[in-house]
Design a protein around this motif. Sequence first.
Motif, PDB file in Angstrom:
ATOM      1  N   THR A  11       0.350   7.353  -4.553  1.00 14.17           N
ATOM      2  CA  THR A  11      -0.656   8.092  -3.786  1.00 14.17           C
ATOM      3  C   THR A  11      -1.800   7.163  -3.397  1.00 14.17           C
ATOM      4  N   PHE A  12      -2.431   7.496  -2.288  1.00 16.25           N
ATOM      5  CA  PHE A  12      -3.635   6.792  -1.818  1.00 16.25           C
ATOM      6  C   PHE A  12      -4.689   7.841  -1.494  1.00 16.25           C
ATOM      7  N   PHE A  13      -5.938   7.450  -1.651  1.00 11.67           N
ATOM      8  CA  PHE A  13      -7.006   8.330  -1.212  1.00 11.67           C
ATOM      9  C   PHE A  13      -6.911   8.495   0.306  1.00 11.67           C
ATOM     10  N   PHE A  16      -7.990   6.128   3.159  1.00 12.28           N
ATOM     11  CA  PHE A  16      -7.286   4.892   3.499  1.00 12.28           C
ATOM     12  C   PHE A  16      -6.063   5.124   4.382  1.00 12.28           C
ATOM     13  N   LYS A  25      -4.210  -2.298   6.428  1.00 14.04           N
ATOM     14  CA  LYS A  25      -4.281  -2.411   4.962  1.00 14.04           C
ATOM     15  C   LYS A  25      -2.866  -2.639   4.441  1.00 14.04           C
ATOM     16  N   THR A  28      -2.476  -2.928  -2.126  1.00 11.22           N
ATOM     17  CA  THR A  28      -3.307  -2.050  -2.947  1.00 11.22           C
ATOM     18  C   THR A  28      -3.420  -2.695  -4.316  1.00 11.22           C
ATOM     19  N   LEU A  29      -4.522  -2.448  -4.988  1.00  8.55           N
ATOM     20  CA  LEU A  29      -4.770  -3.042  -6.303  1.00  8.55           C
ATOM     21  C   LEU A  29      -4.872  -1.906  -7.300  1.00  8.55           C
ATOM     22  N   ARG A  30      -4.010  -1.921  -8.291  1.00  7.96           N
ATOM     23  CA  ARG A  30      -3.915  -0.794  -9.228  1.00  7.96           C
ATOM     24  C   ARG A  30      -4.097  -1.268 -10.664  1.00  7.96           C
ATOM     25  N   PHE A  48      -3.745  11.380  -2.342  1.00  9.96           N
ATOM     26  CA  PHE A  48      -4.094  11.745  -3.716  1.00  9.96           C
ATOM     27  C   PHE A  48      -4.669  13.161  -3.766  1.00  9.96           C
ATOM     28  N   GLU A  78      -7.061  -5.709   2.502  1.00  9.31           N
ATOM     29  CA  GLU A  78      -7.490  -4.314   2.256  1.00  9.31           C
ATOM     30  C   GLU A  78      -8.320  -3.782   3.417  1.00  9.31           C
ATOM     31  N   MET A  80     -11.335  -4.729   4.209  1.00  8.06           N
ATOM     32  CA  MET A  80     -12.695  -4.530   3.682  1.00  8.06           C
ATOM     33  C   MET A  80     -13.357  -5.886   3.535  1.00  8.06           C
ATOM     34  N   VAL A  88     -15.220  -0.585  -4.439  1.00  9.07           N
ATOM     35  CA  VAL A  88     -14.192   0.476  -4.457  1.00  9.07           C
ATOM     36  C   VAL A  88     -13.419   0.432  -5.775  1.00  9.07           C
ATOM     37  N   ILE A  89     -13.038  -0.754  -6.189  1.00 11.71           N
ATOM     38  CA  ILE A  89     -12.258  -0.879  -7.428  1.00 11.71           C
ATOM     39  C   ILE A  89     -13.081  -0.423  -8.635  1.00 11.71           C
ATOM     40  N   ILE A  92     -13.297   3.321  -8.707  1.00  9.14           N
ATOM     41  CA  ILE A  92     -12.062   3.995  -9.138  1.00  9.14           C
ATOM     42  C   ILE A  92     -11.768   3.738 -10.618  1.00  9.14           C
ATOM     43  N   TYR A  93     -11.881   2.484 -11.027  1.00  8.50           N
ATOM     44  CA  TYR A  93     -11.396   2.099 -12.359  1.00  8.50           C
ATOM     45  C   TYR A  93     -12.490   1.755 -13.365  1.00  8.50           C
TER      46      TYR A  93
END
Length: 107
Positions: A11-13, A16, A25, A28-30, A48, A78, A80, A88-89, A92-93
């Motif tokens: 899933t992506f927000f 994006f 893009k 993605t970085l997870r 998401f 990305e 950006m 952003v990272i 999120i995290y």
Amino acid sequence: MSRISCDAKITFFERFEADILSGAKTITLRDESESHFRVGDRLSVSTFETDRHFCDIQVVRVEELAFDALNQRHAAQENMTLEQLKAVITEIYGEIKTLYLIEYRLL
Ligand SMILES: CC(=O)Nc1ccn([C@H]2C[C@H](O)[C@@H](CO)O2)c(=O)n1
């Protein structure tokens, strides 16, 4: 519409979605919970927020990446600035040291 057979889902927000569909893009970085994807995997992509399917992608690269190693190239992939990407990272995290870079192509 015929759907590609996929190995898994990601899933992506929603914000994006346009960048992914336009090809702007490409990574993605997870976190570790999404480090299981493998090169070649075909992924069904949904938002998401509402779980709305909007495309399928194929994984072309997966690699571990330290947050401190993020650079301008990652940011460009990305779509950006590096400052935006780090923000952003972190949003999120939270504070995270190890990321997993997933590069993909649209199917
Ligand atoms: C559930 C979840 O974590 N979903 C995510 C995580 C990351 N992204 C995007 C945001 C940035 O563009 C990159 C870097 O993390 O990936 C996302 O859309 N959805």
